[in-house]
Design a protein around this motif. Structure first.
Motif, PDB file in Angstrom:
ATOM      1  N   THR A   7       0.824  -1.231   0.000  1.00  0.00           N
ATOM      2  CA  THR A   7       0.000   0.000   0.000  1.00  0.00           C
ATOM      3  C   THR A   7       0.850   1.271   0.000  1.00  0.00           C
ATOM      4  OG1 THR A   7      -0.245  -0.404   2.352  1.00  0.00           O
ATOM      5  CG2 THR A   7      -2.145  -0.865   0.975  1.00  0.00           C
ATOM      6  N   LEU A  22      -1.901   3.696  -1.561  1.00  0.00           N
ATOM      7  CA  LEU A  22      -2.781   4.472  -0.672  1.00  0.00           C
ATOM      8  C   LEU A  22      -2.111   5.791  -0.288  1.00  0.00           C
ATOM      9  CD1 LEU A  22      -5.248   4.757   1.158  1.00  0.00           C
ATOM     10  CD2 LEU A  22      -4.154   3.234   2.802  1.00  0.00           C
ATOM     11  N   VAL A  29      -7.653  10.355   3.568  1.00  0.00           N
ATOM     12  CA  VAL A  29      -7.351   9.626   2.330  1.00  0.00           C
ATOM     13  C   VAL A  29      -7.529  10.557   1.128  1.00  0.00           C
ATOM     14  CG1 VAL A  29      -8.018   7.663   0.886  1.00  0.00           C
ATOM     15  CG2 VAL A  29      -8.209   7.498   3.376  1.00  0.00           C
ATOM     16  N   TRP A  43      -8.584  10.251  -2.119  1.00  0.00           N
ATOM     17  CA  TRP A  43      -9.278   9.175  -2.834  1.00  0.00           C
ATOM     18  C   TRP A  43      -8.926   9.130  -4.322  1.00  0.00           C
ATOM     19  CZ3 TRP A  43     -11.514   5.459  -0.074  1.00  0.00           C
ATOM     20  CH2 TRP A  43     -11.885   5.753   1.237  1.00  0.00           C
ATOM     21  N   THR A  58      -5.449   7.833  -4.962  1.00  0.00           N
ATOM     22  CA  THR A  58      -5.362   6.427  -4.570  1.00  0.00           C
ATOM     23  C   THR A  58      -6.035   5.543  -5.617  1.00  0.00           C
ATOM     24  OG1 THR A  58      -5.387   7.095  -2.267  1.00  0.00           O
ATOM     25  CG2 THR A  58      -5.915   4.806  -2.712  1.00  0.00           C
ATOM     26  N   LEU A 117      -4.574   2.426  -7.673  1.00  0.00           N
ATOM     27  CA  LEU A 117      -5.179   1.093  -7.517  1.00  0.00           C
ATOM     28  C   LEU A 117      -5.594   0.520  -8.872  1.00  0.00           C
ATOM     29  CD1 LEU A 117      -6.010  -0.982  -5.341  1.00  0.00           C
ATOM     30  CD2 LEU A 117      -8.284   0.019  -5.368  1.00  0.00           C
ATOM     31  N   ALA A 155       0.870   3.384   4.378  1.00  0.00           N
ATOM     32  CA  ALA A 155       0.414   4.184   3.243  1.00  0.00           C
ATOM     33  C   ALA A 155       1.574   5.088   2.842  1.00  0.00           C
ATOM     34  CB  ALA A 155      -0.789   5.021   3.670  1.00  0.00           C
ATOM     35  N   SER A 201      -7.631   0.535   7.097  1.00  0.00           N
ATOM     36  CA  SER A 201      -7.199   0.137   5.741  1.00  0.00           C
ATOM     37  C   SER A 201      -8.277  -0.715   5.087  1.00  0.00           C
ATOM     38  CB  SER A 201      -5.919  -0.701   5.774  1.00  0.00           C
ATOM     39  OG  SER A 201      -4.927  -0.112   6.545  1.00  0.00           O
ATOM     40  N   ILE A 230     -11.159   1.348   3.900  1.00  0.00           N
ATOM     41  CA  ILE A 230     -10.735   2.196   2.772  1.00  0.00           C
ATOM     42  C   ILE A 230     -10.762   1.358   1.480  1.00  0.00           C
ATOM     43  CG2 ILE A 230      -8.769   3.415   1.738  1.00  0.00           C
ATOM     44  CD1 ILE A 230      -7.944   4.227   4.619  1.00  0.00           C
ATOM     45  N   PHE A 231     -10.187   0.154   1.537  1.00  0.00           N
ATOM     46  CA  PHE A 231     -10.173  -0.678   0.325  1.00  0.00           C
ATOM     47  C   PHE A 231     -11.571  -1.204   0.014  1.00  0.00           C
ATOM     48  CE2 PHE A 231      -5.694  -0.175   0.858  1.00  0.00           C
ATOM     49  CZ  PHE A 231      -5.290  -0.029  -0.462  1.00  0.00           C
ATOM     50  N   LEU A 291     -12.923   1.639  -1.959  1.00  0.00           N
ATOM     51  CA  LEU A 291     -12.293   1.765  -3.281  1.00  0.00           C
ATOM     52  C   LEU A 291     -12.771   0.689  -4.245  1.00  0.00           C
ATOM     53  CD1 LEU A 291      -8.668   2.499  -2.059  1.00  0.00           C
ATOM     54  CD2 LEU A 291     -10.049   4.055  -3.449  1.00  0.00           C
TER      55      LEU A 291
END
Ligand code: ADP
Ligand code: ASP
Ligand code: MG
Length: 459
Positions: free
Chosen positions: A150, A154, A165, A167, A170, A174, A193, A211, A214-215, A218
């Protein structure tokens, strides 16, 4: 294909057998892509922070590194083929060398920068992710396995209330890391991160839960499963209150309040991305995977239970600012909390009586001396004129909180709470209840905490 996130904490990754159990759990889950967020093996992050503390004594650093080497060599020998093991240990030794170099720099500079702390404390998550992804690559049923570091993906920036974050950035990283047609498992390092400068940072202690959500956000996951060493969120910390029971369903707000007031089972920031994307979180027991666990949802079914849980934080100090000079003077709270904000001190609880004769608040015990100096400085004129009598700091305190959406608008809950503490001869030093009526908290002596938790839980 849709995604589900599974997060395994350090307590679920103690040894080689635990890693195998995690693989079994993953293989027994319904079909679909899985994002598997891992923490460091239990105790490893503490050991890494311990290295930072002992930069003055070389001997203990060597000893600690040897301890880590022994632990990981043992686990790798048990889990991996000779070739995989050699790869893992080669990288591991190079990481230990990096750690030694950073520690040397810290030792000569006599201070550890934020970046070196973040760098060293984050290795545990990398080691867990590498071990688990190697193990999963041997599973025939899995099409593809990616190990996602990450630090490459991230992006966060430091905010006053914790990491924020970024976003969009990120998401771009990703999308590059996971192909559109991906089918399989992505193993993701929790906790770590990068910041805007590209330097390694972390989401703070216990941050792998964050985390995971957050994922979840995402990847538009249909659920985030947080696997840990208890069967769910419980009505109290079972280590302190043996009668605690698992809560079937709890609201995001209730979970946040419990977490904020010490329920370590989930990091308080975890709920925000899940709420924003309508993703339910399920807390489950790695050692009892059949148990339904706890669903954390935005609006759970109505419950008969007024109070969902009791939790407590120790190691705090109560600060009381008192004086007739504050009565009716606008701006006192602003000056007080402004001065604390400028010094980066976070305040856990605030209470002011309607007479405005005093304001009291709770801060982490470690900042108590600093807080006294800051407040005395901010009000030096009032103190010298005796408009404020004194700034009283009491260390050795704890905050006990009862939490439940159901107590809003119902009279009698606070009465029973304080009666219980009174009957147990526990002195209450300060009280706070938010206007949401979701939480009532009391400041008590830290030494009374376990007794208070048990009495209130029973009541
Ligand atoms: P992990 O390594 O899985 O992240 P943690 O140690 O961070 O695990 O969190 C799990 C621990 O949280 C449990 O072992 C338990 O002692 C503690 N805990 C505190 N309060 C609660 C609660 N209300 N419900 C469940 N566990 C709690
Ligand atoms: N390993 C990190 C810690 O111990 C992050 C986590 O476990 O969530 O704080
Ligand atoms: Mg945790």
């Amino acid at each position: 294909m849709g995604w589900t996130v599974h997060k395994f904490g350090g307590t679920s990754l103690a040894d080689a057998e635990c890693f195998r159990r995690v693989v079994d759990i993953l293989l027994s889950q319904p079909l679909g892509n899985k994002a598997v967020v891992v923490s460091a093996i239990g105790g490893v992050t503490d050991s890494l922070f311990g290295l930072l503390e002992s930069t003055s004594g070389k001997k203990s650093i060597k000893g600690s590194l040897a301890g880590l080497r022994k632990r990981y060599k043992g686990i790798a020998a048990d889990l991996l083929s000779p070739k995989e093991r050699a790869n893992f240990l080669k990288q591991f030794e190079s990481d230990l060398e990096d750690i030694t170099n950073v520690l040397k720099t810290i030792s000569s500079a006599k201070t550890a920068s934020r970046h070196s702390r973040d760098k060293i404390s984050g290795f545990g998550e990398l080691w867990s992710a590498r071990l688990l992804s190697s193990l999963l690559r041997n599973c025939e049923d899995l099409e593809q396995v990616i190990c996602l570091d990450t630090r490459d993906v991230l992006v966060v920036e430091a905010g006053e209330m914790g990491p924020i974050v970024l976003w969009d950035r990120t998401r771009i990283h990703l999308n590059k890391a996971i192909p559109d047609d991906f089918a399989g498992v992505v193993v993701i390092t929790g906790y770590i991160a990068r910041n805007l400068e590209g330097l390694q940072t972390t989401l703070g202690r216990n941050g792998s839960d964050y985390s995971a959500s957050i994922f979840g956000a995402l990847l538009s996951a249909d659920a985030v499963h947080i696997w840990t060493d208890v069967d769910g969120v419980m009505s109290a910390d079972p280590r302190q209150v043996p009668e605690a029971t698992v809560i079937d369903e709890i609201s995001c707000n209730e979970a946040m309040e419990l977490a904020y007031f010490g329920a370590r089972v989930i990091h308080p920031q975890t709920m925000a991305p899940a709420i924003a994307h309508g993703i339910p979180i399920r807390i489950r027991g790695t050692f009892n995977p059949e148990h339904p666990g706890t669903w954390i949802t935005e609006s759970p079914a109505r419950s008969e239970t007024l109070i969902k849980g009791v939790s407590g934080v120790g190691n705090v100090a109560l600060v009381n600012l008192e004086g007739a000079g504050m009565i009716g003077v606008p701006g006192t709270a602003d000056r007080l909390f402004g001065a604390l904000r400028d010094a980066g001190v976070s305040v856990m609880l605030i209470s002011q009586g309607s007479s405005e004769h005093s304001i009291c608040f709770v801060v982490p015990e470690g900042s108590a001396d600093l807080v006294k100096t800051i407040v005395e400085q901010a009000f030096r004129v009032e103190l010298s004129e005796a408009q404020i009598q004194n700034v009283e700091v009491t260390k050795g305190c704890g905050v006990l909180a009862i939490v439940g959406d159901g107590m809003a608008g119902l009279p009698g809950v606070a009465g029973q709470f304080f009666r219980t503490l009174g009957s147990a001869a526990i002195n209450v030093r300060a009280i706070a209840q938010g206007a949401s009526e979701r939480n009532i908290s009391a400041v008590i002596a830290a030494k009374d905490m376990t007794r208070a938790l048990r009495a209130v839980h029973a009541s």
